[in-house]
Every structure is written in C-alpha cells, then in structure tokens.
Design a protein around this motif. Sequence first.
Motif, short mmCIF file in Angstrom:
data_model
loop_
_atom_site.label_atom_id
_atom_site.label_comp_id
_atom_site.label_asym_id
_atom_site.label_seq_id
_atom_site.Cartn_x
_atom_site.Cartn_y
_atom_site.Cartn_z
N VAL A 83 0.85 -1.19 0.00
CA VAL A 83 0.00 0.00 0.00
C VAL A 83 0.88 1.24 0.00
N LEU A 84 0.55 2.18 -0.89
CA LEU A 84 1.22 3.48 -0.94
C LEU A 84 0.13 4.53 -0.82
N SER A 85 -0.01 5.09 0.37
CA SER A 85 -1.17 5.93 0.67
C SER A 85 -0.76 7.24 1.33
N ALA A 86 -1.59 8.26 1.15
CA ALA A 86 -1.36 9.53 1.84
C ALA A 86 -1.73 9.43 3.31
N SER A 87 -2.52 8.41 3.65
CA SER A 87 -3.01 8.26 5.03
C SER A 87 -2.04 7.43 5.87
N GLY A 88 -1.75 7.95 7.05
CA GLY A 88 -0.98 7.19 8.02
C GLY A 88 -1.82 6.82 9.22
N GLU A 89 -3.15 6.93 9.06
CA GLU A 89 -4.07 6.62 10.15
C GLU A 89 -3.96 5.14 10.53
N HIS A 90 -3.91 4.88 11.82
CA HIS A 90 -3.75 3.51 12.30
C HIS A 90 -4.83 2.58 11.78
N ALA A 91 -6.07 3.06 11.74
CA ALA A 91 -7.17 2.22 11.29
C ALA A 91 -6.97 1.80 9.83
N ASP A 92 -6.47 2.71 9.00
CA ASP A 92 -6.24 2.40 7.59
C ASP A 92 -5.13 1.36 7.45
N VAL A 93 -4.07 1.52 8.23
CA VAL A 93 -2.96 0.57 8.17
C VAL A 93 -3.42 -0.83 8.55
N LEU A 94 -4.12 -0.94 9.68
CA LEU A 94 -4.55 -2.25 10.16
C LEU A 94 -5.55 -2.90 9.20
N GLU A 95 -6.44 -2.09 8.64
CA GLU A 95 -7.43 -2.62 7.70
C GLU A 95 -6.73 -3.18 6.46
N SER A 102 1.17 -6.76 2.16
CA SER A 102 2.47 -7.16 2.71
C SER A 102 3.16 -6.01 3.42
N GLY A 103 2.72 -4.79 3.14
CA GLY A 103 3.36 -3.64 3.77
C GLY A 103 2.57 -2.37 3.52
N TYR A 104 3.06 -1.28 4.11
CA TYR A 104 2.33 -0.01 4.04
C TYR A 104 3.33 1.12 4.08
N LEU A 105 3.32 1.94 3.03
CA LEU A 105 4.23 3.07 2.92
C LEU A 105 3.39 4.33 2.72
N VAL A 106 3.75 5.39 3.43
CA VAL A 106 3.03 6.65 3.21
C VAL A 106 3.67 7.39 2.04
N SER A 122 8.88 -7.64 -2.92
CA SER A 122 8.92 -8.67 -3.96
C SER A 122 9.50 -9.99 -3.47
N VAL A 123 10.34 -9.93 -2.43
CA VAL A 123 10.94 -11.17 -1.89
C VAL A 123 10.24 -11.63 -0.61
N GLY A 124 9.14 -10.95 -0.25
CA GLY A 124 8.34 -11.41 0.87
C GLY A 124 8.53 -10.68 2.18
N ASP A 125 9.36 -9.63 2.19
CA ASP A 125 9.52 -8.87 3.42
C ASP A 125 8.24 -8.10 3.75
N ALA A 126 8.00 -7.92 5.04
CA ALA A 126 6.93 -7.03 5.49
C ALA A 126 7.54 -5.64 5.65
N VAL A 127 7.07 -4.68 4.88
CA VAL A 127 7.70 -3.36 4.81
C VAL A 127 6.72 -2.29 5.29
N PHE A 128 7.16 -1.50 6.26
CA PHE A 128 6.28 -0.46 6.80
C PHE A 128 7.05 0.84 6.99
N THR A 129 6.35 1.95 6.78
CA THR A 129 6.90 3.25 7.17
C THR A 129 7.25 3.20 8.65
N ALA A 130 8.34 3.89 9.02
CA ALA A 130 8.81 3.87 10.41
C ALA A 130 7.67 4.13 11.38
N GLY A 131 7.58 3.28 12.39
CA GLY A 131 6.56 3.43 13.42
C GLY A 131 5.33 2.59 13.19
N LEU A 132 5.09 2.18 11.95
CA LEU A 132 3.86 1.43 11.66
C LEU A 132 4.02 -0.07 11.91
#
Length: 225
Positions: A83-95, A102-106, A122-132
């Motif tokens: 996910v590449l989203s303008a929202s960093g809201e916790h509810a959006d991330v968890l949903e 596999s991950g969430y980037l703002v 692409s290799v299966g890592d879980a990738v998140f913006t810092a703090g998420l």
Amino acid sequence: MTGSEISVMVVDDHPIWRDGVARDLTERGFRISATTGDAVSALRISRTVHPDVVLMDLNLGDTSGVEATRQITQEIPGTRVLVLSASGEHADVLEAVKAGASGYLVKSASVDELVDAVRRTSVGDAVFTAGLAGLVLGEYRRMAVTPDDSDPDPPRLTERETDVLRQVAKGLTARQIANKLVISHRTVENHVQSTLRKLQLHNRVELARYAIEHGLDQEGEAPPD
C-alpha cells in the motif's frame, strides 16, 4: 531479484501521481506491467499480467483499495500488495494488513525508500513506514489467542526455523535476524521460505501473526508440537 526482474503494477486514482511513480520505478530498472486508476480494473489486470508487486492506493472511488487488496491476494497468491497511501491513520494501516497487504508506505516516502520497499516486498519482506510495524505487531498481540490444540497434526518446525520465527514476530528484518543469529542473510531467507511452506502462509505479515498467536514473540517459548 534485480529491479529489471520485478514487475510492478501501479494503482492510483491521480494520473499525475500514478505516472510519476511509474516513471521513477522505470528509471530505477523496474518493469511496469500496468497502471490503472480504479480497483475493478486493478483486479482484472492483475489476473492477466500477474505482477510481482502491486502498489496500491486506498482511495479509489466506489471500490476501495482495501477491497482490491483482499481480492488480489486471495485470487493471485504470487502477487504481493504494497500500500502506498497519503493516510498514516492507524485504522487504515490495520485494515490494509488484515486484507492481505504485505506492507504499508506513506506517500511522503522518498524515491529511495519506495524503491527499497518494492524490492523487499517482492521477496516477501513485510515493509512499513517507520513506526507502523510496531503498530501492526501490537495489534496482533492484542488479538492473540490460545492456539487450537485440536489440530491432530500441527506443523513441526526445526529449532533454527523457530529461532528465526521468533525474530520475525519481533518485527526484525531478514538482515537484522541474520546479524542477531550470526547466520547469513540467505540462510534466514531459506528458513523463512521453508516455514511459510510448512505453515501454508503467504508472507511475513501472516508469519508474524502466527508467531505472536502462538506466543513465539516471547523468549524461551517452544514451538507448537
């Protein structure tokens, strides 16, 4: 997997942003298999081109990016959604994660951060913006339940697979796990892939959830027998 071997579909309802992301990734050597601006066509195109990674916005009009993520990950197991989203809201991330992302980037991420995130996804890592990442792991701990002991033949993991799984549950990357356990990055990847197969899971996010639900994010716990 090099950038040129990774196929990416970009899904965003803003044409300028969508084209800009596709251009940035192309310049870094990725292969753009498709771009689209709505969830319905994202699912339809994914069924045809089977991209390695789908970069998914959440706000896509009538059908949300979350629903598109759920359908793509269910129907096309080999495709991972970042996910590449303008929202960093916790509810959006968890949903999004619960839908199979596999991950969430703002969208404030730099091009270098985006390139690294796509490669890792692409290799299966879980990738998140810092703090998420901590947010997601915390939610899994909150939801953790006692394992179902009624399974007559639970999967058996080796001692080293269990060691790696514990570190995955703590949110460590493959390289951090390799450094902590004093093994190679490739060995960590091999153990992760073997564990995914045994547990019939699709990515590290699901793996972390499994580990937390079975208490493996705590030191000294034994794997389920």
